[in-house]
Write a protein that holds these residues in place. Structure first.
Motif, mmCIF file in Angstrom:
data_model
loop_
_atom_site.group_PDB
_atom_site.id
_atom_site.type_symbol
_atom_site.label_atom_id
_atom_site.label_comp_id
_atom_site.label_asym_id
_atom_site.label_seq_id
_atom_site.Cartn_x
_atom_site.Cartn_y
_atom_site.Cartn_z
ATOM 1 N N LEU A 29 0.778 3.390 -5.390
ATOM 2 C CA LEU A 29 2.155 3.862 -5.232
ATOM 3 C C LEU A 29 2.366 5.253 -5.821
ATOM 4 O O LEU A 29 3.307 5.945 -5.437
ATOM 5 N N LYS A 30 1.489 5.664 -6.725
ATOM 6 C CA LYS A 30 1.565 7.021 -7.272
ATOM 7 C C LYS A 30 0.871 8.030 -6.354
ATOM 8 O O LYS A 30 0.931 9.219 -6.602
ATOM 9 N N PHE A 31 0.215 7.557 -5.307
ATOM 10 C CA PHE A 31 -0.560 8.425 -4.424
ATOM 11 C C PHE A 31 -0.132 8.207 -2.973
ATOM 12 O O PHE A 31 -0.946 7.915 -2.091
ATOM 13 N N SER A 86 4.385 -1.510 -14.523
ATOM 14 C CA SER A 86 5.483 -0.795 -13.862
ATOM 15 C C SER A 86 6.189 0.149 -14.829
ATOM 16 O O SER A 86 6.642 1.229 -14.440
ATOM 17 N N TRP A 87 6.262 -0.235 -16.097
ATOM 18 C CA TRP A 87 6.873 0.631 -17.105
ATOM 19 C C TRP A 87 5.927 1.766 -17.494
ATOM 20 O O TRP A 87 6.307 2.943 -17.452
ATOM 21 N N GLY A 91 6.398 4.292 -14.513
ATOM 22 C CA GLY A 91 7.567 4.898 -15.154
ATOM 23 C C GLY A 91 8.879 4.247 -14.779
ATOM 24 O O GLY A 91 9.940 4.874 -14.867
ATOM 25 N N GLU A 92 8.832 2.981 -14.378
ATOM 26 C CA GLU A 92 10.057 2.287 -13.991
ATOM 27 C C GLU A 92 10.720 1.671 -15.216
ATOM 28 O O GLU A 92 10.065 1.260 -16.165
ATOM 29 N N ARG A 93 12.027 1.623 -15.161
ATOM 30 C CA ARG A 93 12.826 1.080 -16.258
ATOM 31 C C ARG A 93 12.841 -0.445 -16.175
ATOM 32 O O ARG A 93 12.945 -1.023 -15.097
#
Length: 117
Positions: A29-31, A86-87, A91-93
């Motif tokens: 998901l970061k790519f 995920s955190w 970087g998800e809250r």
């Protein structure tokens, strides 16, 4: 014969396998610019290591745990690993809804491990 108690070995292998699987399923998901075929092949490669840990964990743990208990342990570990992933990685809250939902799942896991006849 194992070096550690079966429950500890089982949980340890399941934690490690879930780290690999979480990266296989969500690491891409970061790519998002990467071609989908590349992502699929990379995910399969990562998932191979997940299976190399998950299968022995279940084989070792079955007998000490029932199949339903093994699956429940795996799901709780999977959710725990995913929350951290995920955190920390995406970087998800993390919100109160995540905590409340996880608490309900943990309560369900607790019920499954009770021996009520």
């Amino acid at each position: 014969m194992t070096l550690l108690p079966v429950p500890l070995m089982t949980v340890g292998l399941l934690v490690a396998s879930n780290v690999f699987m979480t990266f296989a399923w969500y690491g891409h998901l970061k790519f998002k610019a990467a071609p989908i075929l590349t992502v699929i092949l990379a995910s399969w490669g990562i998932a191979l290591f997940e299976y190399m840990l998950q299968v022995p964990a279940n084989r070792l743990g079955h007998g000490t745990f029932s199949a339903a208990q093994l699956k429940t342990i795996q799901e709780v570990i999977s959710l725990t690993v995913f929350v951290v992933f995920s955190w920390a990685y995406l970087g998800e809250r993390i919100t109160w809804q995540h905590g409340a939902g996880f608490a309900l799942i943990a309560a369900g896991a607790w019920v499954l491990f009770q021996n009520w006849g």
